[in-house]
Design an enzyme around this catalytic site. Structure first.
Site, PDB file in Angstrom:
ATOM      1  N   ILE A   1     -13.598   1.316  -1.581  1.00 52.85           N
ATOM      2  CA  ILE A   1     -15.019   1.646  -1.565  1.00 52.85           C
ATOM      3  C   ILE A   1     -15.277   2.824  -0.633  1.00 52.85           C
ATOM      4  O   ILE A   1     -14.973   2.748   0.558  1.00 52.85           O
ATOM      5  CB  ILE A   1     -15.865   0.444  -1.102  1.00 52.85           C
ATOM      6  CG1 ILE A   1     -15.584  -0.776  -1.981  1.00 52.85           C
ATOM      7  CG2 ILE A   1     -17.347   0.782  -1.130  1.00 52.85           C
ATOM      8  CD1 ILE A   1     -16.231  -2.045  -1.478  1.00 52.85           C
TER       9      ILE A   1
ATOM     10  N   ASP B   1     -10.477 -10.220  10.782  1.00 46.54           N
ATOM     11  CA  ASP B   1     -10.391  -9.029   9.938  1.00 46.54           C
ATOM     12  C   ASP B   1     -11.762  -8.384   9.788  1.00 46.54           C
ATOM     13  O   ASP B   1     -11.926  -7.167   9.970  1.00 46.54           O
ATOM     14  CB  ASP B   1      -9.828  -9.427   8.570  1.00 46.54           C
ATOM     15  CG  ASP B   1      -9.807  -8.281   7.585  1.00 46.54           C
ATOM     16  OD1 ASP B   1      -8.862  -7.475   7.627  1.00 46.54           O
ATOM     17  OD2 ASP B   1     -10.750  -8.173   6.773  1.00 46.54           O
TER      18      ASP B   1
ATOM     19  N   VAL C   1       0.830  -1.206   0.000  1.00 48.25           N
ATOM     20  CA  VAL C   1       0.000   0.000   0.000  1.00 48.25           C
ATOM     21  C   VAL C   1       0.863   1.255   0.000  1.00 48.25           C
ATOM     22  O   VAL C   1       0.628   2.185  -0.770  1.00 48.25           O
ATOM     23  CB  VAL C   1      -0.955   0.006   1.210  1.00 48.25           C
ATOM     24  CG1 VAL C   1      -1.751   1.307   1.265  1.00 48.25           C
ATOM     25  CG2 VAL C   1      -1.899  -1.184   1.139  1.00 48.25           C
TER      26      VAL C   1
ATOM     27  N   GLU D   1     -10.553   6.090   5.949  1.00 52.45           N
ATOM     28  CA  GLU D   1     -11.392   5.463   4.926  1.00 52.45           C
ATOM     29  C   GLU D   1     -10.842   4.116   4.476  1.00 52.45           C
ATOM     30  O   GLU D   1     -11.590   3.164   4.220  1.00 52.45           O
ATOM     31  CB  GLU D   1     -11.529   6.394   3.711  1.00 52.45           C
ATOM     32  CG  GLU D   1     -12.470   5.888   2.631  1.00 52.45           C
ATOM     33  CD  GLU D   1     -13.921   5.900   3.097  1.00 52.45           C
ATOM     34  OE1 GLU D   1     -14.503   4.792   3.191  1.00 52.45           O
ATOM     35  OE2 GLU D   1     -14.469   6.976   3.362  1.00 52.45           O
TER      36      GLU D   1
ATOM     37  N   ARG E   1      11.244  -0.651   7.997  1.00 54.55           N
ATOM     38  CA  ARG E   1      12.044  -1.541   8.846  1.00 54.55           C
ATOM     39  C   ARG E   1      13.318  -1.977   8.147  1.00 54.55           C
ATOM     40  O   ARG E   1      14.341  -2.210   8.800  1.00 54.55           O
ATOM     41  CB  ARG E   1      11.218  -2.773   9.229  1.00 54.55           C
ATOM     42  CG  ARG E   1      10.133  -2.509  10.251  1.00 54.55           C
ATOM     43  CD  ARG E   1       9.425  -3.777  10.645  1.00 54.55           C
ATOM     44  NE  ARG E   1       8.734  -4.399   9.522  1.00 54.55           N
ATOM     45  CZ  ARG E   1       8.104  -5.569   9.564  1.00 54.55           C
ATOM     46  NH1 ARG E   1       8.115  -6.271  10.683  1.00 54.55           N
ATOM     47  NH2 ARG E   1       7.479  -6.045   8.496  1.00 54.55           N
TER      48      ARG E   1
ATOM     49  N   LYS F   1     -13.517  -4.574  11.196  1.00 48.76           N
ATOM     50  CA  LYS F   1     -14.237  -3.649  10.318  1.00 48.76           C
ATOM     51  C   LYS F   1     -15.671  -3.436  10.808  1.00 48.76           C
ATOM     52  O   LYS F   1     -16.203  -2.323  10.737  1.00 48.76           O
ATOM     53  CB  LYS F   1     -14.213  -4.186   8.890  1.00 48.76           C
ATOM     54  CG  LYS F   1     -12.806  -4.248   8.300  1.00 48.76           C
ATOM     55  CD  LYS F   1     -12.764  -5.007   6.992  1.00 48.76           C
ATOM     56  CE  LYS F   1     -11.345  -5.082   6.446  1.00 48.76           C
ATOM     57  NZ  LYS F   1     -11.255  -5.904   5.210  1.00 48.76           N
TER      58      LYS F   1
END
Length: 430
Positions: A138, A203, A17, A131, A48, A207
């Site tokens: 999305i 996960d 990302v 976001e 790192r 969310k």
């Protein structure tokens, strides 16, 4: 008129990302400057492993001292994409204390310590935007906390993990078993080497906590979310689902109670009708279905993970935060004024699909029906197939609470004609 002095951005993490964030900042620099009203400058990248070659990142910007980077007094925005709880929590808090605003994609941290991070942002006059923490590219967080701020959200129902949706979609479309579908997901790069966080619902639960908190103006922590993984879902479950005109999805479900006095948040596999919009979400895509008083039913759909989609959400937040900095303002912070209690899973009311292995002899159906009746659980449909002394009995209930259903199942297990409970699955989205 555009301000010529750039806004300085520090990036924490430069993996999949982070690399995309730097690429977009570089290739779309002029457009970003025009949209913000000032240029943005990458002032430092904390990593790192500094020896790794990172295309598009000047070597002089790379550092292993993330703490020193966020303490710099000239940093306007810190973008955190390293994930995990620590050192991310300390670094974000330090950045806010030193006058920077923060953009994060860290769902686990926000689900666990979102209230403390929001408090730090408010105390220090900074923004905290995230976001990218839910459903990748999305647009979902901002519509919930801004576009629907004047409405009353009653339910958020969604597929928020692409790995699990890919696996279940493969099982549905090909008849594959769980392990076979997981192996294919791993081979294609959709599943991590250790897929536990995805397939066991951790996960999605993080969310769900974030979505519930925003939707219901209530603090919902990860520990408040009921979680059930999908590793026990079988090919036989999909056959049963198809017989009902349904498919199976791992859903994050956040609901306001009918009386408005409490909320629930949960993650588990569920059967949903093929007519429901979420049933058609295929592959590794995500989709979230929102139900509110005034707006009615809304659906948000798109790629929920990956470097470029997630970076798109990060850059959207970066533009918003930079605009706020230029205007001397901050965006929406935490809204937890409702402070509604989070009800336990036992209070949740839904339909159930129960598959029983039973003896194939007269009177079995009557015994089973009696147990349901004694526990106040109404039966919608029953289907029985059997031969050679053994049978499968599938019962679909009307709406009942999880606590009532649990008591019913325990009583069923005690019948000498019931060999075992093959599966129990909730039915949603009717």
């Amino acid at each position: 008129m555009m301000r010529t002095r750039p806004l300085k951005v520090a990036l924490l993490g430069c993996g999949v990302v982070g690399s995309e964030v730097t690429r977009i900042m570089t290739t779309h620099a002029d457009d970003l400057a025009a949209r913000i009203g000032a240029p943005v400058e990458l002032a430092g990248v904390a990593v790192r492993r500094p020896s790794k070659v990172r295309e598009g990142v000047p070597a002089e910007l790379v550092t292993t001292d993330a703490t020193a980077l966020v303490k710099r007094g000239d940093i306007d925005v810190v973008v955190e994409v390293i994930g995990g709880i620590e050192p991310a929590r300390t670094l974000i808090t330090t950045a806010l204390e030193h006058g920077a605003s923060v953009v994060s994609a860290n769902k686990a941290l926000l689900a666990q310590d979102g209230a403390a991070l929001h408090a730090a942002a408010e105390e220090n006059g900074g923004d905290l935007y995230y976001e990218a923490a839910v459903a990748g590219a999305i647009p979902l967080i901002r519509p919930l906390r801004e576009s629907l701020a004047g409405d009353k959200v009653n339910r958020v129902l969604g597929i928020v993990n692409g790995t699990t949706n890919f696996i279940l979609d493969k099982m549905d479309s090909t008849g594959a078993g769980y392990q076979e579908a997981l192996d294919e997901a791993s081979a294609l790069g959709y599943a991590e080497a250790d897929p536990t966080a995805d397939v066991e619902g951790f996960d999605a639960a993080a969310k769900a906590a974030i979505l519930a908190g925003i939707a219901f103006h209530t603090r919902v922590r990860l520990d408040d979310v009921y979680r059930e993984g999908m590793s026990e879902v079988t090919a036989a479950d999909f056959v049963s689902a198809k017989n009902m005109g349904c498919t199976i999805k791992l859903l994050a479900i956040c609901e306001r109670a009918a009386d408005g006095g409490s909320v629930t948040a949960r993650v588990h596999p569920a059967m949903i009708p093929l007519t429901h919009p979420l049933a058609s979400v295929r592959g590794a895509y995500n989709a979230v279905f929102v139900e509110s008083d005034a707006a009615g039913q809304l659906m948000f759909y798109g790629p929920g993970a990956g470097g470029a989609p997630t970076a798109s959400a990060v850059l959207g937040d970066l533009v918003a935060v930079c605009r706020n900095r230029l205007n001397g303002a901050t965006g929406p912070g935490e809204s937890a004024y409702a402070a509604l209690p989070v009800s336990p899973m036992g209070d949740v009311v839904t339909r159930y699909h129960i598959s029983l292995d039973v003896a194939d002899k007269p009177g079995v159906l009557a015994q089973v029906a009696t147990v349901f009746a004694e526990h106040g659980v109404s039966i919608d449909t029953v289907r029985q197939q059997g031969k050679d002394g053994e049978a499968s009995l599938v019962v679909v209930t009307h709406r009942a609470s999880d606590a009532f259903l649990s008591g019913t199942v325990e009583a069923l297990r005690k019948l000498d004609t019931v060999r075992g409970v093959a599966s129990i699955m909730r039915v949603e989205g009717e």
